[in-house]
Design a protein around this motif. Structure first.
Motif, PDB file in Angstrom:
ATOM      1  N   LYS A   1       0.873  -1.019  -0.010  1.00 55.33           N
ATOM      2  CA  LYS A   1      -0.007  -0.139   0.044  1.00 55.33           C
ATOM      3  C   LYS A   1       0.829   1.220   0.008  1.00 55.33           C
ATOM      4  CE  LYS A   1      -4.236  -1.497   2.004  1.00 55.33           C
ATOM      5  NZ  LYS A   1      -4.093  -3.175   2.348  1.00 55.33           N
ATOM      6  N   LYS A   2       2.243   1.112   0.204  1.00 50.76           N
ATOM      7  CA  LYS A   2       2.936   2.108   0.400  1.00 50.76           C
ATOM      8  C   LYS A   2       3.335   2.760  -1.304  1.00 50.76           C
ATOM      9  CE  LYS A   2       5.324   0.160   4.322  1.00 50.76           C
ATOM     10  NZ  LYS A   2       5.182   1.119   5.445  1.00 50.76           N
ATOM     11  N   LYS A   3       3.533   4.081  -1.391  1.00 47.08           N
ATOM     12  CA  LYS A   3       3.686   4.913  -2.516  1.00 47.08           C
ATOM     13  C   LYS A   3       5.261   4.819  -2.867  1.00 47.08           C
ATOM     14  CE  LYS A   3       3.438   7.319  -6.080  1.00 47.08           C
ATOM     15  NZ  LYS A   3       3.304   6.824  -7.103  1.00 47.08           N
ATOM     16  N   LEU A   4       5.562   3.954  -3.944  1.00 53.88           N
ATOM     17  CA  LEU A   4       6.971   3.876  -4.113  1.00 53.88           C
ATOM     18  C   LEU A   4       7.151   4.684  -5.338  1.00 53.88           C
ATOM     19  CD1 LEU A   4       7.743  -0.193  -4.477  1.00 53.88           C
ATOM     20  CD2 LEU A   4       7.598   1.482  -2.478  1.00 53.88           C
ATOM     21  N   HIS A   5       8.506   5.701  -5.093  1.00 50.42           N
ATOM     22  CA  HIS A   5       8.799   6.487  -6.017  1.00 50.42           C
ATOM     23  C   HIS A   5      10.077   5.862  -6.823  1.00 50.42           C
ATOM     24  CE1 HIS A   5       6.346   9.816  -4.620  1.00 50.42           C
ATOM     25  NE2 HIS A   5       7.062   9.614  -3.726  1.00 50.42           N
ATOM     26  N   LEU A   6       9.911   5.766  -8.108  1.00 48.58           N
ATOM     27  CA  LEU A   6      10.652   4.877  -8.896  1.00 48.58           C
ATOM     28  C   LEU A   6      11.914   5.573  -9.822  1.00 48.58           C
ATOM     29  CD1 LEU A   6       8.152   2.215 -10.136  1.00 48.58           C
ATOM     30  CD2 LEU A   6       9.559   2.087  -7.927  1.00 48.58           C
ATOM     31  N   TRP A   7      12.820   4.894 -10.118  1.00 47.29           N
ATOM     32  CA  TRP A   7      13.944   5.062 -11.073  1.00 47.29           C
ATOM     33  C   TRP A   7      13.586   4.662 -12.534  1.00 47.29           C
ATOM     34  CZ3 TRP A   7      16.891   9.321 -11.442  1.00 47.29           C
ATOM     35  CH2 TRP A   7      18.171   9.368 -12.090  1.00 47.29           C
ATOM     36  N   GLN A   8      14.236   4.978 -13.410  1.00 49.92           N
ATOM     37  CA  GLN A   8      14.038   4.267 -14.896  1.00 49.92           C
ATOM     38  C   GLN A   8      15.049   3.187 -15.193  1.00 49.92           C
ATOM     39  OE1 GLN A   8      11.118   4.852 -16.833  1.00 49.92           O
ATOM     40  NE2 GLN A   8      10.764   6.041 -14.886  1.00 49.92           N
ATOM     41  N   GLY A   9      15.520   2.606 -14.228  1.00 48.82           N
ATOM     42  CA  GLY A   9      16.637   1.640 -14.477  1.00 48.82           C
ATOM     43  C   GLY A   9      15.820   0.350 -14.973  1.00 48.82           C
ATOM     44  N   SER A  10      16.626  -0.601 -15.610  1.00 46.76           N
ATOM     45  CA  SER A  10      16.168  -1.761 -15.937  1.00 46.76           C
ATOM     46  C   SER A  10      17.319  -2.828 -16.279  1.00 46.76           C
ATOM     47  CB  SER A  10      15.226  -1.960 -17.156  1.00 46.76           C
ATOM     48  OG  SER A  10      15.936  -1.740 -18.330  1.00 46.76           O
ATOM     49  N   CYS A  11      16.995  -4.074 -16.180  1.00 42.99           N
ATOM     50  CA  CYS A  11      17.872  -5.187 -16.435  1.00 42.99           C
ATOM     51  C   CYS A  11      17.932  -5.492 -17.863  1.00 42.99           C
ATOM     52  CB  CYS A  11      17.710  -6.342 -15.593  1.00 42.99           C
ATOM     53  SG  CYS A  11      18.406  -8.096 -16.115  1.00 42.99           S
ATOM     54  N   MET A  12      18.916  -5.477 -18.716  1.00 40.80           N
ATOM     55  CA  MET A  12      19.085  -5.620 -19.826  1.00 40.80           C
ATOM     56  C   MET A  12      18.932  -7.014 -20.333  1.00 40.80           C
ATOM     57  SD  MET A  12      23.081  -5.664 -20.369  1.00 40.80           S
ATOM     58  CE  MET A  12      23.311  -6.118 -21.799  1.00 40.80           C
ATOM     59  N   VAL A  13      18.763  -7.771 -19.348  1.00 40.82           N
ATOM     60  CA  VAL A  13      18.321  -9.399 -19.749  1.00 40.82           C
ATOM     61  C   VAL A  13      16.911  -9.702 -19.491  1.00 40.82           C
ATOM     62  CG1 VAL A  13      18.781 -11.725 -18.786  1.00 40.82           C
ATOM     63  CG2 VAL A  13      20.705 -10.173 -18.916  1.00 40.82           C
ATOM     64  N   HIS A  14      16.413  -9.237 -18.540  1.00 40.09           N
ATOM     65  CA  HIS A  14      14.925  -9.249 -18.177  1.00 40.09           C
ATOM     66  C   HIS A  14      14.041  -8.427 -18.817  1.00 40.09           C
ATOM     67  CE1 HIS A  14      17.107 -11.612 -14.888  1.00 40.09           C
ATOM     68  NE2 HIS A  14      15.900 -12.446 -14.803  1.00 40.09           N
ATOM     69  N   ASP A  15      14.260  -7.378 -19.341  1.00 40.74           N
ATOM     70  CA  ASP A  15      13.512  -6.222 -19.764  1.00 40.74           C
ATOM     71  C   ASP A  15      13.064  -6.774 -21.098  1.00 40.74           C
ATOM     72  OD1 ASP A  15      15.710  -5.301 -21.322  1.00 40.74           O
ATOM     73  OD2 ASP A  15      15.599  -3.296 -20.311  1.00 40.74           O
ATOM     74  N   LYS A  16      13.944  -7.919 -21.674  1.00 33.15           N
ATOM     75  CA  LYS A  16      13.666  -8.200 -22.956  1.00 33.15           C
ATOM     76  C   LYS A  16      12.387  -9.246 -23.288  1.00 33.15           C
ATOM     77  CE  LYS A  16      17.950  -7.195 -25.217  1.00 33.15           C
ATOM     78  NZ  LYS A  16      18.614  -6.632 -23.907  1.00 33.15           N
TER      79      LYS A  16
END
Ligand code: 13P
Ligand code: SF4
Length: 335
Positions: free
Chosen positions: A194-209
């Protein structure tokens, strides 16, 4: 470079036979004659130098089943690094994992076979970025995935891994949290809290595919398929899976539920490694290679152990604050 004097003698053949039994589905017999002496020499040097080899689940099977003392996910490796009495730790994984081991053991020699084994997540955020996020969200604590540099950990309140991210988020007495750097892990955790998460735009080059249509295509071809996805995958992919968890959590799921046919939506070596203790399970292998993990090889591990280099260093002034963030994570009780 490794010398070519290591020979496949009858003694080496005998000592390494139990290892070959595990690797025979992956290593052709002709290659074994070259590989076995390297494995045997690494295992000899470990004893001679009181060295411990920690290997991530994404290492190739020759490393995972041949020379590793401890295998596991990022959380397990961090826990082991915190507790070892070895003089030398060889981290078979990527650079941030070796840095974590160094932060936890500043007086020990921490080796990594290739200093260039990086991570797209770790490289996608700096300590200055974290300072800017804190300015944008005053008062919000910073939860940082361990896939980050020591400099980013040093400006973090508490670290997390994919195996404990939800517990870490829930343990904090705050309604809003800066959760960095993996946007997909963040969005997957956001669905569970329920908490609000403020995110960054990073990603894993293996899993984001990975894509949802890939999973649907697999299910249309393979009946009774159990799909497990790593939470670094986009939420749309995780939504198509039967289970999402860290690499170690996937293994526990298989141990507990005995699925007959599995697709592990993650890095390629994972299925190879897990198929050894589960010969009865059919592994369908849609996978993406991590080029960083694949920089670690047996000959490079042997060179590292022989020369005790390259050793991982962390700036003196980063060690204490980064350690506080890692210790805060290790203190969070598992569910
Ligand atoms: P875990 O092994 O912690 O699930 O992490 C996966 C990963 O990508 C590490 O780089
Ligand atoms: Fe980084 Fe992804 Fe490779 Fe893990 S698999 S080391 S998160 S790039």
């Amino acid at each position: 470079m490794t010398d070519t004097l290591l020979a496949f003698t009858p003694e080496v053949e005998r000592r390494t036979r139990p290892i070959y039994e595990k690797l025979k589905n992956f290593v052709p017999r002709v290659e074994w004659g070259l590989m076995a002496p390297i494995i045997d020499e690494i295992n000899r040097l470990k004893v001679e130098k009181n060295a411990l080899i920690l290997a991530h689940n994404y290492m190739t099977p020759d490393i995972f089943h041949g020379v590793a003392d401890i295998v596991g996910d990022s959380l397990a490796l961090a826990r082991e690094a915190a507790n070892t009495t070895a003089d030398i730790i060889v981290v078979c994984g990527v650079h941030f994992m070796a840095e974590t081991a160094k932060i936890l053991n500043p007086d020990k020699t921490i080796l990594i076979a290739d200093l260039e084994a990086g991570c797209s997540l770790s490289e996608g955020i700096t300590a200055e970025d974290v300072a800017e996020l804190r300015r944008q969200h005053p008062g919000a604590p910073v939860v940082t995935y361990v896939n980050t540099s020591a400099a980013v950990k040093a400006v973090t309140d508490v670290c997390c891994t994919s195996g404990n991210a939800l517990e870490v988020v829930e343990s904090l007495d705050a309604d809003e949290i800066i959760f960095i750097p993996d946007q997909f892990l963040g969005r997957n955790i956001q669905k569970l809290t329920k908490k609000k998460l403020h995110l960054w735009q990073g990603s894993c080059m293996v899993h984001d595919k990975f894509t949802p249509s890939e999973i649907r295509a697999l299910r249309s071809v393979h009946r009774n398929l159990t799909v497990m996805a790593h939470p670094e995958c986009p939420p749309e992919v995780v939504a198509e899976a039967d289970y999402a968890g860290s690499t170690a959590q996937m293994i526990h799921f298989i141990e507990k539920n005995h699925p007959q046919k599995i697709a592990l939506i993650t890095e390629c070596s994972m299925s190879d490694n897990v198929s050894v203790p589960f010969p009865e399970v059919e592994f369908i292998r849609p996978c993406n290679l991590c080029p960083h993990m694949k920089k670690i090889t047996l000959p490079k591990i042997l060179d590292a152990l022989r020369s005790e280099s390259p050793a991982v260093t962390v700036d003196e002034d980063l060690i204490a604050p980064a350690r506080r963030a890692i210790d805060a994570m290790l203190a969070v009780k598992p569910r």
